[in-house]
Scaffold this motif. Structure first.
Motif, short mmCIF file in Angstrom:
data_model
loop_
_atom_site.label_atom_id
_atom_site.label_comp_id
_atom_site.label_asym_id
_atom_site.label_seq_id
_atom_site.Cartn_x
_atom_site.Cartn_y
_atom_site.Cartn_z
N SER A 78 0.82 -1.21 0.00
CA SER A 78 0.00 0.00 0.00
C SER A 78 0.85 1.26 0.00
O SER A 78 2.03 1.23 0.38
CB SER A 78 -0.91 0.02 1.23
N GLN A 79 0.25 2.34 -0.43
CA GLN A 79 0.92 3.64 -0.39
C GLN A 79 1.22 4.03 1.04
O GLN A 79 2.29 4.60 1.34
CB GLN A 79 0.03 4.69 -1.05
N LYS A 80 0.32 3.69 1.96
CA LYS A 80 0.50 4.03 3.37
C LYS A 80 1.76 3.39 3.94
O LYS A 80 2.48 4.01 4.74
CB LYS A 80 -0.72 3.60 4.18
N ASP A 81 2.05 2.15 3.53
CA ASP A 81 3.25 1.47 4.03
C ASP A 81 4.51 2.25 3.65
O ASP A 81 5.42 2.42 4.47
CB ASP A 81 3.34 0.06 3.46
N LEU A 82 4.57 2.73 2.40
CA LEU A 82 5.74 3.49 1.95
C LEU A 82 5.80 4.86 2.60
O LEU A 82 6.88 5.39 2.86
CB LEU A 82 5.74 3.61 0.43
N GLU A 83 4.64 5.43 2.87
CA GLU A 83 4.62 6.71 3.59
C GLU A 83 5.13 6.52 5.02
O GLU A 83 5.85 7.38 5.56
CB GLU A 83 3.20 7.28 3.60
N THR A 84 4.76 5.41 5.63
CA THR A 84 5.24 5.11 6.98
C THR A 84 6.74 4.85 6.98
O THR A 84 7.47 5.30 7.87
CB THR A 84 4.51 3.87 7.55
N LEU A 85 7.23 4.16 5.95
CA LEU A 85 8.66 3.92 5.81
C LEU A 85 9.43 5.23 5.69
O LEU A 85 10.49 5.39 6.30
CB LEU A 85 8.92 3.05 4.57
N ASN A 86 8.89 6.16 4.91
CA ASN A 86 9.45 7.52 4.81
C ASN A 86 10.92 7.53 4.38
O ASN A 86 11.81 7.94 5.13
CB ASN A 86 9.28 8.25 6.14
N LEU A 87 11.15 7.07 3.15
CA LEU A 87 12.52 7.00 2.63
C LEU A 87 13.21 8.36 2.61
O LEU A 87 14.42 8.46 2.82
CB LEU A 87 12.50 6.41 1.22
N ASP A 88 12.46 9.42 2.34
CA ASP A 88 13.06 10.75 2.29
C ASP A 88 13.73 11.11 3.62
O ASP A 88 14.80 11.73 3.64
CB ASP A 88 12.01 11.81 1.94
N LYS A 89 13.11 10.70 4.71
CA LYS A 89 13.69 10.98 6.03
C LYS A 89 14.97 10.18 6.23
O LYS A 89 16.00 10.73 6.64
CB LYS A 89 12.69 10.62 7.14
N TRP A 90 14.93 8.91 5.92
CA TRP A 90 16.08 8.04 6.16
C TRP A 90 17.26 8.36 5.25
O TRP A 90 18.42 8.12 5.62
CB TRP A 90 15.67 6.58 6.01
N LEU A 91 16.98 8.87 4.06
CA LEU A 91 18.05 9.14 3.10
C LEU A 91 18.35 10.64 2.98
O LEU A 91 18.99 11.08 2.04
CB LEU A 91 17.68 8.57 1.73
N ASP A 92 17.89 11.40 3.97
CA ASP A 92 18.04 12.85 3.95
C ASP A 92 19.50 13.29 3.79
O ASP A 92 19.80 14.27 3.09
CB ASP A 92 17.45 13.44 5.24
N ARG A 93 20.43 12.57 4.42
CA ARG A 93 21.84 12.96 4.37
C ARG A 93 22.51 12.57 3.05
O ARG A 93 23.67 12.91 2.82
CB ARG A 93 22.60 12.32 5.53
#
Length: 204
Positions: A78-93
């Motif tokens: 689901s889209q919600k699962d990927l939103e919860t994963l939040n790749l942008d936050k984890w790969l911010d650096r």
């Protein structure tokens, strides 16, 4: 081709080529973060249905060449699962080194096949021999003669990882192979299968 694994959404991450920084260095940073994120998804949210694939993966069975490529796809039901994963936050650096695309639906009309992606683990021959010796109550030399006939370790593409738990480095070898049909199930905290599982992801 219809995707019966229910992995309906994905995000694609591309390593940006840099003449001064080799891709394997970025892979190490990227996948370490992804591994931590997937472990958190499992431990805090009970989500184990997020899997990965490498669209440009290549492995020559003769061992002459292998590569991960520069892309990884992260799949979820689901889209919600990927939103919860939040790749942008984890790969911010890593924004100077990787490009993270937004969440999209899997283009089921373009899916041509399925792949199972495995964390490849190979027991050294001496360990295999000792295990077989103990199991069959035969001598170590007899057991070694048997295991020596087995397939040798595959020279697969790999990612250099760093364990947060024991502060040590290790190699994550990746085996990606085609499957004749789609199979649903859970993935580990690398977004992959173990050696005995064959949960698939769509490929196009």
């Amino acid at each position: 081709m219809t995707d019966s694994t229910n992995l309906n959404y994905f995000q694609e991450i591309t390593i940006i080529p840099d003449p001064e920084i080799p891709p394997y260095f970025i892979w190490s940073k990227l996948f370490t973060q992804l591994h931590i994120a997937l472990a958190e998804m499992k431990n805090e949210h009970g989500i184990k249905s997020i899997g990965v694939s490498f669209p440009d993966y290549h492995y020559d069975e003769k061992g002459k060449s292998s590569k991960l490529g520069l892309k990884i796809r992260v799949f979820a039901p689901s889209q919600k699962d990927l939103e919860t994963l939040n790749l942008d936050k984890w790969l911010d650096r890593l924004t100077d080194y990787v490009h993270v695309k937004g969440i999209k639906k899997v283009p089921t009309d373009k899916v041509t096949s399925y792949f199972s992606v495995h964390r490849y683990r190979f027991k050294p021959l001496d360990v295999q021999a000792q295990t077989l010796s103990d199991k069959l109550n035969i001598s170590y030399d007899e057991a070694m003669a048997t295991v020596a006939k087995r397939k040798s370790e595959m020279p697969l593409p790999f990612i250099q990882m760093h364990s947060q738990t024991n502060n040590s480095n290790y190699v994550l070898k990746v085996l990606q192979q085609p499957c004749s049909e789609a199979t649903a199930g859970s993935f580990n905290s690398y977004g992959m299968n173990g050696m005995r599982d064959t949960v698939t992801v769509p490929h196009w």
